[in-house]
Design an enzyme around this catalytic site. Structure first.
Site, short mmCIF file in Angstrom:
data_model
loop_
_atom_site.label_atom_id
_atom_site.label_comp_id
_atom_site.label_asym_id
_atom_site.label_seq_id
_atom_site.Cartn_x
_atom_site.Cartn_y
_atom_site.Cartn_z
N ASP A 110 0.84 -1.21 0.00
CA ASP A 110 0.00 0.00 0.00
C ASP A 110 0.87 1.25 0.00
OD1 ASP A 110 0.57 -1.06 2.71
OD2 ASP A 110 -0.38 0.80 3.40
N GLU A 175 -0.02 -1.17 5.74
CA GLU A 175 1.06 -0.71 6.63
C GLU A 175 0.91 0.77 6.94
OE1 GLU A 175 5.16 0.92 7.54
OE2 GLU A 175 3.71 1.47 6.03
#
Ligand SMILES: [Zn+2]
Length: 214
Positions: A110, A175
């Site tokens: 991400d 994350e």
């Protein structure tokens, strides 16, 4: 154990010969806008790569009921907004020949939002290369690291080095919003190892020896 200089040279020349392929792979990955909450398409791209590399591929959506009992759990903003469906984590294992030490190479797929877009001099999803630098959201943090760790394993395969222990490549979600559905759920899934290397960028050429995570 010191590395045999012939093997070292072979590793370095093989990495050099993979340069264009690595840059191409990274460009394709940067062009997939995997903003936290919408990691699915980028993970499909990773699954394709791991499958081509003939790794043992495992992919799964995080399960909130399994996370809730963990002492590190908290409900993330991205879970509240998007849930965990179609946001898989991916692991690809290169099996070792015996019971040697295991290593995880882990990175988050991400990226944070590129807004405000008008502050950019390059398309955040363009992966443009100018004067030796690639520009794009996530090029450094941390799709560059992901490309590096994947091609590290591919290099080992190309040379035919047989490792005694498993090497597990992992790309995880969320994350940038706490890593609960990503790194934490990967541990719950059973992915632990003797050591882990996370090629997350830091300022300068520093190596952090430990991390509390986000
Ligand atoms: Zn990062």
């Amino acid at each position: 154990m010191p590395i045999d200089s012939k093997i070292r040279d072979k590793v370095l020349t093989t990495i050099a010969s993979n340069k264009n392929a690595m840059i191409g792979f990274l460009s394709d990955l940067v062009r997939i806008p995997s903003v936290v909450g919408k990691e699915g398409k980028a993970q499909e791209f990773i699954i394709k790569k791991f499958t081509e590399m003939k790794l043992n591929v495992d992919t799964w959506d995080p399960e909130i009921t399994e996370l809730k009992d963990h002492p590190a759990f908290f409900e993330t903003i991205s879970f509240t907004k998007h849930g965990y469906k179609e946001r898989p984590n991916v692991a690809g294992t290169l099996k070792g020949t015996s019971n040697g030490n295991t290593l995880i190479l882990g990175g988050h797929i991400d990226v944070v939002s590129p807004e405000p877009i008008d502050h950019w001099q390059h398309d955040p999803w363009g992966a443009e290369i100018s004067q030796g630098r690639m520009y794009g959201r996530g090029a450094a943090d941390m799709k560059g690291g992901i490309a590096a760790m994947i091609y590290a394993v591919q290099t080992i395969q190309q040379i035919g080095i047989q490792l005694k222990g498993d090497v597990i490549l992992q790309t995880t979600i969320e994350e940038e919003d706490g890593g609960i559905g990503g790194a934490l759920h990967s541990i719950i899934r059973g992915y632990t190892a003797d050591a882990i290397i996370v090629p997350e960028p830091r300022s300068g050429n520093e190596i952090g020896v430990g991390s509390a995570g986000v």
